[in-house]
Scaffold this active site. Structure first.
Site, PDB file in Angstrom:
ATOM      1  N   GLU A  25     -15.106   1.033   5.282  1.00  0.00           N
ATOM      2  CA  GLU A  25     -14.140   0.516   4.317  1.00  0.00           C
ATOM      3  C   GLU A  25     -12.934  -0.060   5.055  1.00  0.00           C
ATOM      4  O   GLU A  25     -12.677   0.271   6.213  1.00  0.00           O
ATOM      5  CB  GLU A  25     -13.699   1.644   3.375  1.00  0.00           C
ATOM      6  CG  GLU A  25     -12.677   1.257   2.328  1.00  0.00           C
ATOM      7  CD  GLU A  25     -13.141   0.154   1.390  1.00  0.00           C
ATOM      8  OE1 GLU A  25     -13.240  -1.013   1.836  1.00  0.00           O
ATOM      9  OE2 GLU A  25     -13.389   0.454   0.208  1.00  0.00           O
ATOM     10  N   GLN A  60      -9.366   5.862  -0.486  1.00  0.00           N
ATOM     11  CA  GLN A  60      -9.958   6.552   0.658  1.00  0.00           C
ATOM     12  C   GLN A  60      -9.825   5.782   1.957  1.00  0.00           C
ATOM     13  O   GLN A  60      -9.529   6.376   2.988  1.00  0.00           O
ATOM     14  CB  GLN A  60     -11.443   6.825   0.382  1.00  0.00           C
ATOM     15  CG  GLN A  60     -11.609   7.805  -0.752  1.00  0.00           C
ATOM     16  CD  GLN A  60     -13.035   7.922  -1.228  1.00  0.00           C
ATOM     17  OE1 GLN A  60     -13.629   8.972  -1.078  1.00  0.00           O
ATOM     18  NE2 GLN A  60     -13.582   6.864  -1.799  1.00  0.00           N
ATOM     19  N   HIS A 113     -21.261   3.072  -2.054  1.00  0.00           N
ATOM     20  CA  HIS A 113     -21.583   4.501  -1.981  1.00  0.00           C
ATOM     21  C   HIS A 113     -21.347   5.216  -3.302  1.00  0.00           C
ATOM     22  O   HIS A 113     -20.637   4.729  -4.191  1.00  0.00           O
ATOM     23  CB  HIS A 113     -20.740   5.177  -0.891  1.00  0.00           C
ATOM     24  CG  HIS A 113     -19.274   5.128  -1.175  1.00  0.00           C
ATOM     25  ND1 HIS A 113     -18.650   5.985  -2.054  1.00  0.00           N
ATOM     26  CD2 HIS A 113     -18.306   4.311  -0.706  1.00  0.00           C
ATOM     27  CE1 HIS A 113     -17.359   5.706  -2.109  1.00  0.00           C
ATOM     28  NE2 HIS A 113     -17.130   4.682  -1.299  1.00  0.00           N
ATOM     29  N   GLY A 114     -21.904   6.410  -3.417  1.00  0.00           N
ATOM     30  CA  GLY A 114     -21.711   7.252  -4.594  1.00  0.00           C
ATOM     31  C   GLY A 114     -20.305   7.822  -4.683  1.00  0.00           C
ATOM     32  O   GLY A 114     -19.513   7.748  -3.737  1.00  0.00           O
ATOM     33  N   THR A 142     -17.025  10.199  -4.931  1.00  0.00           N
ATOM     34  CA  THR A 142     -16.439  11.317  -4.194  1.00  0.00           C
ATOM     35  C   THR A 142     -15.367  11.960  -5.074  1.00  0.00           C
ATOM     36  O   THR A 142     -14.967  11.397  -6.096  1.00  0.00           O
ATOM     37  CB  THR A 142     -15.769  10.830  -2.893  1.00  0.00           C
ATOM     38  OG1 THR A 142     -14.608  10.057  -3.234  1.00  0.00           O
ATOM     39  CG2 THR A 142     -16.714   9.994  -2.041  1.00  0.00           C
ATOM     40  N   ASP A 143     -14.856  13.107  -4.638  1.00  0.00           N
ATOM     41  CA  ASP A 143     -13.755  13.734  -5.381  1.00  0.00           C
ATOM     42  C   ASP A 143     -12.525  12.831  -5.389  1.00  0.00           C
ATOM     43  O   ASP A 143     -11.810  12.768  -6.389  1.00  0.00           O
ATOM     44  CB  ASP A 143     -13.407  15.101  -4.790  1.00  0.00           C
ATOM     45  CG  ASP A 143     -14.444  16.169  -5.124  1.00  0.00           C
ATOM     46  OD1 ASP A 143     -15.243  15.963  -6.066  1.00  0.00           O
ATOM     47  OD2 ASP A 143     -14.461  17.213  -4.447  1.00  0.00           O
ATOM     48  N   TRP A 144     -12.288  12.136  -4.283  1.00  0.00           N
ATOM     49  CA  TRP A 144     -11.129  11.233  -4.252  1.00  0.00           C
ATOM     50  C   TRP A 144     -11.317  10.057  -5.203  1.00  0.00           C
ATOM     51  O   TRP A 144     -10.350   9.618  -5.832  1.00  0.00           O
ATOM     52  CB  TRP A 144     -10.863  10.746  -2.825  1.00  0.00           C
ATOM     53  CG  TRP A 144     -10.066  11.711  -2.000  1.00  0.00           C
ATOM     54  CD1 TRP A 144      -9.938  13.051  -2.196  1.00  0.00           C
ATOM     55  CD2 TRP A 144      -9.274  11.397  -0.854  1.00  0.00           C
ATOM     56  NE1 TRP A 144      -9.128  13.603  -1.235  1.00  0.00           N
ATOM     57  CE2 TRP A 144      -8.703  12.609  -0.392  1.00  0.00           C
ATOM     58  CE3 TRP A 144      -9.005  10.226  -0.161  1.00  0.00           C
ATOM     59  CZ2 TRP A 144      -7.875  12.660   0.720  1.00  0.00           C
ATOM     60  CZ3 TRP A 144      -8.181  10.281   0.952  1.00  0.00           C
ATOM     61  CH2 TRP A 144      -7.616  11.493   1.384  1.00  0.00           C
ATOM     62  N   ASN A 145     -12.548   9.537  -5.344  1.00  0.00           N
ATOM     63  CA  ASN A 145     -12.794   8.504  -6.353  1.00  0.00           C
ATOM     64  C   ASN A 145     -12.431   9.046  -7.733  1.00  0.00           C
ATOM     65  O   ASN A 145     -11.762   8.379  -8.523  1.00  0.00           O
ATOM     66  CB  ASN A 145     -14.261   8.072  -6.391  1.00  0.00           C
ATOM     67  CG  ASN A 145     -14.707   7.239  -5.218  1.00  0.00           C
ATOM     68  OD1 ASN A 145     -15.800   7.446  -4.696  1.00  0.00           O
ATOM     69  ND2 ASN A 145     -13.903   6.288  -4.786  1.00  0.00           N
ATOM     70  N   ARG A 158       0.527  -5.563   0.849  1.00  0.00           N
ATOM     71  CA  ARG A 158       1.299  -6.365   1.810  1.00  0.00           C
ATOM     72  C   ARG A 158       2.506  -5.603   2.380  1.00  0.00           C
ATOM     73  O   ARG A 158       2.967  -5.910   3.467  1.00  0.00           O
ATOM     74  CB  ARG A 158       1.788  -7.652   1.152  1.00  0.00           C
ATOM     75  CG  ARG A 158       0.684  -8.574   0.725  1.00  0.00           C
ATOM     76  CD  ARG A 158       1.254  -9.913   0.240  1.00  0.00           C
ATOM     77  NE  ARG A 158       0.344 -10.651  -0.592  1.00  0.00           N
ATOM     78  CZ  ARG A 158      -0.710 -11.316  -0.156  1.00  0.00           C
ATOM     79  NH1 ARG A 158      -1.009 -11.319   1.104  1.00  0.00           N
ATOM     80  NH2 ARG A 158      -1.488 -11.974  -0.995  1.00  0.00           N
TER      81      ARG A 158
END
Length: 192
Positions: A84, A20, A8-9, A11-14, A108
Site C-alpha cells: 500500500e 493502514q 485484500h480482505g 482488517t480490524d483497522w478497516n 498534501r
C-alpha cells in the site's frame, strides 16, 4: 495476458476506519471469510489464473494464500513493490482525526505521504518485470486499495474512479500493448 487485481480482505483497522498504509495489520475473521468467498467464486469459474502474487504485507499475503490454495496454483513470493501507499504520520488515524490535525487536504499537508507518482512507478515496475519474465502467464495480484487505484488509473484511463472495496476483483487484458478492462471492482462473491 490477463492481470487480475484483488484488494485484500477486511482488517480490524478497516472496520474502525483507520488508515493502514504500510502498517502490517492482519486480516480479521470477516476478511478471512471474504477471501474464502472469492476463492470459492474463482474455483467455480473457468480457470484463467496461472499464479498469484501479492504484497508482502500480511493482510494481502494471507488473502493471496487462501485464494492460491483453493485454486491449487502457485503463490509467488510477496513483493514489496505491491505494498500500500506509505501514509507516513497519518497511518493509524481515522478520517475525523486527519481532518482535525491536517485539514481535508491531509494527503498534501501531512508528513511522509508517498506521492501518487511513486506509487504508480513501483506498480508499473513490477508489471513490466512480469511481462518480461512471464509473457504467457496470467497473474492474479492481491494488493491494497490506494495502490490498485493508482496503478489501474495509469493503465486504463477510461476507468471510472471508484472506491475499491475489500475483496473487490478486477481484470485487465493486454491487447496490442494496451490494457483494457474486462471486469472492474466486482464484489458479487460477497453477496452470497
Amino acid at each position: 495476458m490477463l492481470i487480475g487485481w484483488v484488494r485484500h480482505g477486511k482488517t480490524d483497522w478497516n472496520a474502525e476506519g483507520k488508515i493502514q498504509g504500510q502498517t502490517d495489520i492482519p486480516l480479521n475473521a470477516e476478511g478471512i471469510s471474504q477471501a474464502a468467498a472469492l476463492a470459492d467464486r474463482l474455483s467455480g469459474e473457468q480457470r484463467i489464473w496461472d499464479a498469484v502474487v501479492s504484497s508482502d504485507l500480511q493482510r494481502a499475503y494471507t488473502t493471496a494464500q487462501i485464494i492460491a490454495e483453493k485454486l491449487n496454483i502457485p503463490l509467488l513470493e510477496g513483493d514489496k513493490r505491491l505494498r500500500e501507499r506509505y501514509f507516513g504520520e497519518v497511518e493509524g488515524t481515522m478520517e475525523h482525526e486527519r481532518h482535525a490535525r491536517w485539514g481535508k487536504d491531509w494527503r498534501r499537508t501531512a508528513n511522509g505521504v508517498e506521492p501518487d507518482a511513486e506509487v504508480r512507478a513501483r506498480g508499473l515496475s513490477a508489471l513490466h518485470e512480469w511481462r518480461q519474465d512471464y509473457p504467457d502467464r496470467n497473474l492474479l495480484i492481491v494488493s491494497h486499495g490506494s495502490f490498485i487505484a493508482q496503478v489501474l488509473s495509469e493503465l486504463c484511463e477510461e476507468l471510472e474512479d471508484q472506491h475499491l472495496t475489500n475483496l473487490s476483483y478486477s481484470i485487465l487484458e493486454l491487447q496490442n500493448d494496451k490494457w483494457y478492462p474486462r471486469l472492474y471492482n466486482c464484489t458479487i462473491h460477497l453477496n452470497k
